[in-house]
Design an enzyme around this catalytic site. Sequence first.
Site, PDB file in Angstrom:
ATOM      1  CB  VAL A 155      -0.947   0.014   1.218  1.00  0.00           C
ATOM      2  CG1 VAL A 155      -1.845   1.230   1.181  1.00  0.00           C
ATOM      3  CG2 VAL A 155      -1.764  -1.259   1.265  1.00  0.00           C
ATOM      4  N   GLY A 198      -8.134   3.725  -2.202  1.00  0.00           N
ATOM      5  CA  GLY A 198      -7.486   2.618  -1.508  1.00  0.00           C
ATOM      6  C   GLY A 198      -8.017   2.302  -0.131  1.00  0.00           C
ATOM      7  CB  THR A 200     -11.523  -1.952  -0.215  1.00  0.00           C
ATOM      8  OG1 THR A 200     -12.781  -1.274  -0.189  1.00  0.00           O
ATOM      9  CG2 THR A 200     -11.750  -3.433  -0.021  1.00  0.00           C
ATOM     10  CG  LEU A 201      -4.743  -1.788  -1.305  1.00  0.00           C
ATOM     11  CD1 LEU A 201      -4.700  -3.232  -1.767  1.00  0.00           C
ATOM     12  CD2 LEU A 201      -4.025  -0.882  -2.286  1.00  0.00           C
ATOM     13  CD  GLU A 424      -9.056  23.036 -28.093  1.00  0.00           C
ATOM     14  OE1 GLU A 424      -8.393  23.258 -27.056  1.00  0.00           O
ATOM     15  OE2 GLU A 424     -10.252  22.699 -28.060  1.00  0.00           O
TER      16      GLU A 424
END
Length: 648
Positions: A155, A198, A200-201, A424
């Site tokens: 993580v 993240g 749940t991770l 543009e």
Amino acid sequence: MSHNESKSREITWQEFRTAFLEKGLVDKLVVVNRKTVRVHLHSNATGIYGDSAPSGIFYFSIGSVEAFERKLDEAQHEIGIPGHERIPVAYRDEVSITNILLEFAPTVLITGFVFYMIRRSASGGSSGGGIFSIGKSKAKMFNKETQVQVKFDDVAGMDEAKEEIMEFVKFLKEPARYEKLGAKIPRGAILSGPPGTGKTLLAKATAGEASVPFLSVSGSEFVEMFVGVGPSRVRDLFASAKKNAPCIIFVDEIDAIGKARGKGGNYGGNDERESTLNQLLVEMDGFGTTEHVVVLAGTNRPDVLDPALMRPGRFDRHIAIDRPDLSGRKQIFLVHLQPLRLAAEISGTELDNFAHKLAVLTPGFSGADIANVCNEAALHAARHAGESVSDKNFETAIERVLTGLERKSRVLSPEEKKTVAYHEAGHAVCGWFLEHADPLLKVSIIPRGVGALGYAQYLPPDRYLLSTPQLFDRICMTLGGRVSEEIFFGIEQITTGARDDLEKITRMAFEACATYGMNDVIGPVSYGSRDGAQEQFQKPFSEKTGEMLDGEVRKMINTAHRRTKELLTEHRADVEKVAQLLLEKEVITRVDMIDLLGKRPFAKKGDEMDEWLDKNTKRGESSAPPPMDPPLGAPIAAAKDIPPPPPM
């Protein structure tokens, strides 16, 4: 068929009459179960028909007893048998074991099925099996035998959240270390944040790191069509946790049952949902601090949760998991780049620099977005039969995630292409000469996605506050395309291509006046966002204030329009240069903009891309981007015209 009938031979009525009755060989008749007539012959006749019926018994079937009796009387009368010699008829009911089994087979099968389900419910009810375990919790148990493989090392980008979560793990592993100081175990923690960041991770990593049982369940699994199922499952969940204490419970998407009570009426499923929430509140406040049970919950809507659920004593910690910053994105990229077979020029010692480059090019991306980019890059490489994943694959992946695939089938007419190019170019030149505009990365007139005929991509820094000059410059930059069309084609030739730009500036101007208190006439008040005001049945301001807001919003936009028109009129030649280069190349990058217009005329406004250019681009070098790995020069991502303003 009975046992005797199995040793007899079936005959017809005609055979019975001609072969037995007319010859006087019948001793008696027995009607069995009102449907079969058994013929008993005299003893002197058994030898004659012994081969066909060893027992001397034959039988035939009848439709009804009344019809049989009538036909028998008529036959005996025609034959001339006197009344005192008439054949005796007996009636008998016999029971067949086979028939009994066939009649009771459905009952036996149903009884056996119910008995099996009861046994299964008793033995495996905790796993959710059986019709009688509908009130059992569906939580999945993770222990040492079913350990999750995700660890905290997997993580990345959320160091503060991991530190707070790790405190729960340490407490459950070594409770005496805290209890000797008088500390009490926290009851729970809410993991909140945008989708894909993240939550749940992080819970999975907690299950992987903790050496205690981990129960995982979704909030929607408590809600069923049967009354009382939700509270029953909550009770069973906490009962299982107490048996396995010390234990961690993780409830994903808790807003499915944890919404504030008393909203939306009390009809149907709302009563069941509120009963489930009430039971959850009781259970969280009911178990003692010595039981060592911690509840983690994940949600991306903490604002709708019931205040009673959020109070200390239930969820003591509120852990906010936001989108990662630059260093966090770099760490996440390093995690997701490990499984990929990367090209030689971006692997090995260059991997860290390449991850840093990708992190710079993906501002505002969540962890799920970054994982999607890496996966799309690998898919793109495989689609083109590549041996490894190259830098170009990642550029294409980022571009696809942001704006979609190129619409090669959408061919613009020369007039439309020219209009898009000047539109543009107006955005690009405004962003180049406005001090607080986000750094430009790329401008394209290639149609992409559903409705984008062209786009300008910027690299906004990780900014958490937005000042009045910064917001005003953003409005001017967004208006650049519309104003460029007015200058070069006239007000009569304005197209519908600026609709998205007008929606954005209207929203930003309204929020500046009504939400952020950035208007002198309205004053330092906040009425909420424009969308929130529209969702309410009654606006949070009076009609007079609404008219004032409309006037100030229009005044702010008109002021920005005049400023943008003055800027583009002054730099008309620059807009012409950029538009012509766009018509020629269709895609231009910051390298091309520097060659055309020089560096932005603002000191200390460069970003990390400018620093890379200073180190890697030689003076007088061609404006064409390098073929493979230019962190700036190649066409890399797309964010249509302007990113949304950050939350205040």
